[in-house]
Every structure is written in structure tokens, then in C-alpha cells.
Design a protein around this motif. Structure first.
Motif, mmCIF file in Angstrom:
data_model
loop_
_atom_site.group_PDB
_atom_site.id
_atom_site.type_symbol
_atom_site.label_atom_id
_atom_site.label_comp_id
_atom_site.label_asym_id
_atom_site.label_seq_id
_atom_site.Cartn_x
_atom_site.Cartn_y
_atom_site.Cartn_z
ATOM 1 N N MET A 50 0.983 -1.045 0.050
ATOM 2 C CA MET A 50 0.161 0.007 -0.006
ATOM 3 C C MET A 50 0.795 1.131 -0.062
ATOM 4 S SD MET A 50 -2.866 -1.171 -0.444
ATOM 5 C CE MET A 50 -3.930 0.251 -0.345
ATOM 6 N N LYS A 51 1.882 1.169 0.674
ATOM 7 C CA LYS A 51 2.940 2.295 0.672
ATOM 8 C C LYS A 51 3.306 2.567 -0.800
ATOM 9 C CE LYS A 51 6.969 4.297 2.956
ATOM 10 N NZ LYS A 51 7.840 4.256 3.897
ATOM 11 N N ILE A 52 3.973 1.578 -1.544
ATOM 12 C CA ILE A 52 4.451 1.751 -2.691
ATOM 13 C C ILE A 52 3.167 2.225 -3.733
ATOM 14 C CG2 ILE A 52 5.148 0.362 -4.819
ATOM 15 C CD1 ILE A 52 6.766 -1.349 -3.064
ATOM 16 N N LEU A 53 1.998 1.973 -3.725
ATOM 17 C CA LEU A 53 0.961 2.004 -4.382
ATOM 18 C C LEU A 53 0.773 3.599 -4.196
ATOM 19 C CD1 LEU A 53 -1.101 1.675 -6.614
ATOM 20 C CD2 LEU A 53 -2.698 0.749 -4.612
ATOM 21 N N GLY A 54 0.838 3.970 -3.018
ATOM 22 C CA GLY A 54 0.414 5.416 -2.682
ATOM 23 C C GLY A 54 1.470 6.250 -3.126
ATOM 24 N N GLN A 55 2.432 5.872 -3.139
ATOM 25 C CA GLN A 55 3.646 6.740 -3.476
ATOM 26 C C GLN A 55 3.546 6.811 -5.163
ATOM 27 O OE1 GLN A 55 6.998 4.556 -2.244
ATOM 28 N NE2 GLN A 55 7.203 5.794 -0.257
ATOM 29 N N CYS A 56 3.508 5.915 -5.833
ATOM 30 C CA CYS A 56 3.085 5.721 -7.170
ATOM 31 C C CYS A 56 2.037 6.674 -7.713
ATOM 32 C CB CYS A 56 3.231 4.394 -7.910
ATOM 33 S SG CYS A 56 4.734 3.499 -7.581
ATOM 34 N N PHE A 57 0.890 6.531 -6.934
ATOM 35 C CA PHE A 57 -0.375 7.147 -7.260
ATOM 36 C C PHE A 57 0.022 8.804 -7.062
ATOM 37 C CE2 PHE A 57 -4.488 8.980 -6.355
ATOM 38 C CZ PHE A 57 -5.222 8.398 -7.465
ATOM 39 N N THR A 58 0.721 8.984 -6.085
ATOM 40 C CA THR A 58 0.898 10.592 -5.831
ATOM 41 C C THR A 58 1.825 10.900 -7.086
ATOM 42 O OG1 THR A 58 0.771 10.477 -3.298
ATOM 43 C CG2 THR A 58 1.939 12.196 -4.408
ATOM 44 N N ARG A 59 2.559 10.170 -7.403
ATOM 45 C CA ARG A 59 3.673 10.609 -8.649
ATOM 46 C C ARG A 59 2.887 10.725 -9.821
ATOM 47 N NH1 ARG A 59 8.914 7.058 -8.907
ATOM 48 N NH2 ARG A 59 9.251 7.827 -7.011
ATOM 49 N N CYS A 60 1.972 10.065 -10.009
ATOM 50 C CA CYS A 60 1.593 9.837 -11.458
ATOM 51 C C CYS A 60 0.312 10.604 -11.581
ATOM 52 C CB CYS A 60 1.191 8.433 -11.500
ATOM 53 S SG CYS A 60 2.858 7.397 -11.713
ATOM 54 N N VAL A 61 -0.687 10.702 -10.645
ATOM 55 C CA VAL A 61 -1.957 11.269 -10.878
ATOM 56 C C VAL A 61 -1.895 12.833 -10.049
ATOM 57 C CG1 VAL A 61 -4.405 10.900 -10.182
ATOM 58 C CG2 VAL A 61 -2.869 8.886 -10.660
ATOM 59 N N THR A 62 -2.226 13.672 -11.039
ATOM 60 C CA THR A 62 -1.969 14.843 -10.289
ATOM 61 C C THR A 62 -3.448 15.313 -9.668
ATOM 62 O OG1 THR A 62 -2.633 15.874 -12.620
ATOM 63 C CG2 THR A 62 -0.262 15.825 -12.257
ATOM 64 N N TYR A 63 -4.235 15.117 -10.236
ATOM 65 C CA TYR A 63 -5.847 15.551 -9.869
ATOM 66 C C TYR A 63 -6.623 14.094 -9.876
ATOM 67 C CZ TYR A 63 -10.204 17.799 -8.922
ATOM 68 O OH TYR A 63 -11.324 17.952 -8.245
ATOM 69 N N PRO A 64 -6.925 13.482 -8.794
ATOM 70 C CA PRO A 64 -7.944 12.356 -8.980
ATOM 71 C C PRO A 64 -9.362 12.880 -9.714
ATOM 72 C CG PRO A 64 -7.014 12.489 -6.904
ATOM 73 C CD PRO A 64 -6.758 13.840 -7.382
ATOM 74 N N LYS A 65 -9.598 11.931 -10.556
ATOM 75 C CA LYS A 65 -11.032 11.911 -11.227
ATOM 76 C C LYS A 65 -11.728 10.783 -10.779
ATOM 77 C CE LYS A 65 -8.634 13.710 -15.016
ATOM 78 N NZ LYS A 65 -7.400 13.600 -14.297
ATOM 79 N N ASN A 66 -13.045 10.670 -11.602
ATOM 80 C CA ASN A 66 -13.831 9.246 -11.393
ATOM 81 C C ASN A 66 -12.964 8.069 -11.852
ATOM 82 O OD1 ASN A 66 -15.638 10.688 -10.047
ATOM 83 N ND2 ASN A 66 -16.975 10.909 -11.941
ATOM 84 N N HIS A 67 -12.003 8.448 -13.148
ATOM 85 C CA HIS A 67 -11.255 7.453 -13.694
ATOM 86 C C HIS A 67 -10.179 7.825 -13.955
ATOM 87 C CE1 HIS A 67 -14.883 4.968 -14.552
ATOM 88 N NE2 HIS A 67 -15.490 6.168 -14.961
ATOM 89 N N LEU A 68 -9.088 6.804 -14.024
ATOM 90 C CA LEU A 68 -7.552 7.062 -14.269
ATOM 91 C C LEU A 68 -7.371 7.176 -15.864
ATOM 92 C CD1 LEU A 68 -5.636 5.223 -11.782
ATOM 93 C CD2 LEU A 68 -6.250 7.398 -11.644
ATOM 94 N N SER A 69 -6.812 8.182 -16.287
ATOM 95 C CA SER A 69 -6.545 8.077 -17.743
ATOM 96 C C SER A 69 -5.564 6.799 -18.024
ATOM 97 C CB SER A 69 -5.879 9.385 -18.272
ATOM 98 O OG SER A 69 -4.513 9.404 -17.533
ATOM 99 N N HIS A 70 -5.599 6.676 -19.449
ATOM 100 C CA HIS A 70 -4.624 5.526 -19.702
ATOM 101 C C HIS A 70 -3.078 5.911 -19.336
ATOM 102 C CE1 HIS A 70 -3.125 1.964 -22.147
ATOM 103 N NE2 HIS A 70 -2.250 2.855 -22.684
#
Length: 106
Positions: A50-70
Motif C-alpha cells: 500500500m505504501k508503494i501504491l500510494g507513492q506511485c499514485f501521488t507521483r502519477c496522478v495530479t488530480y484524481p477524477k472518477n477514472h484514471l486516464s490510460h
């Protein structure tokens, strides 16, 4: 179009050692201790994931929406793969060094 990203992070089953078994009669202290150690190791692994996923999500997703872009999905996937590969590599090297130390210490 739903995200298949979380297939990588499917919840794995915890060790097959339930509290009911631990509290039941006929379970030795050694079995109880082993079960608790397995559960602790499982929980630690989930925490790292979960820590790794959180770090990567923060790095890759600038603004969370309903769906992640490709591109966001690809970024999170690539990031987590690199981090897991790196963690595996470091663990393997540490084990090798430990074994080398044990052999040379004989």
C-alpha cells in the motif's frame, strides 16, 4: 471503461491460521507463536504494498477524477513494477551478503 490497474494489487489471502484455531484447545504455544508471526509478516507485506501504491499514485496522478486516464494507469503500473523489482533486488542482495558473511565467518 474501468481500470484494471488494481489486478496487480489483488488482496492476497492471509496465512491459514485463524484466531479460532489459535484459541482452540490442542494448539501449542509454538503453533500460536508461529501463526502470529505469519500474520505479522503478511500484514507487513500488505503495508509495504500500500505504501508503494500510494507513492506511485501521488507521483502519477495530479488530480484524481472518477477514472484514471490510460497514461495515468500506465504510469502507476510502471512505477509500482519498478519499485517492486527494486525491492526484490535489494532483498536478494541482502540475503546473498548475509549468506556470504555466514560462510566467511566459519
Amino acid at each position: 471503461q474501468g481500470s484494471n490497474l488494481f489486478v496487480l494489487f489483488a488482496v492476497t489471502r492471509p496465512p491459514d491460521f485463524t484466531l479460532a484455531k489459535m484459541e482452540g484447545e490442542g494448539v501449542s504455544d509454538a503453533e500460536r507463536t508461529q501463526g502470529l508471526m505469519q500474520l505479522q509478516a503478511f500484514m507487513q507485506g500488505q503495508k509495504v504494498t500500500m505504501k508503494i501504491l500510494g507513492q506511485c499514485f501521488t507521483r502519477c496522478v495530479t488530480y484524481p477524477k472518477n477514472h484514471l486516464s490510460h497514461s495515468e494507469q500506465q504510469c502507476v503500473w510502471n512505477c509500482t513494477q519498478r519499485m517492486f523489482d527494486t525491492k526484490y533486488f535489494i532483498n536478494q542482495r541482502a540475503q546473498e551478503k548475509e549468506q556470504d558473511g555466514n560462510i566467511s565467518g566459519l
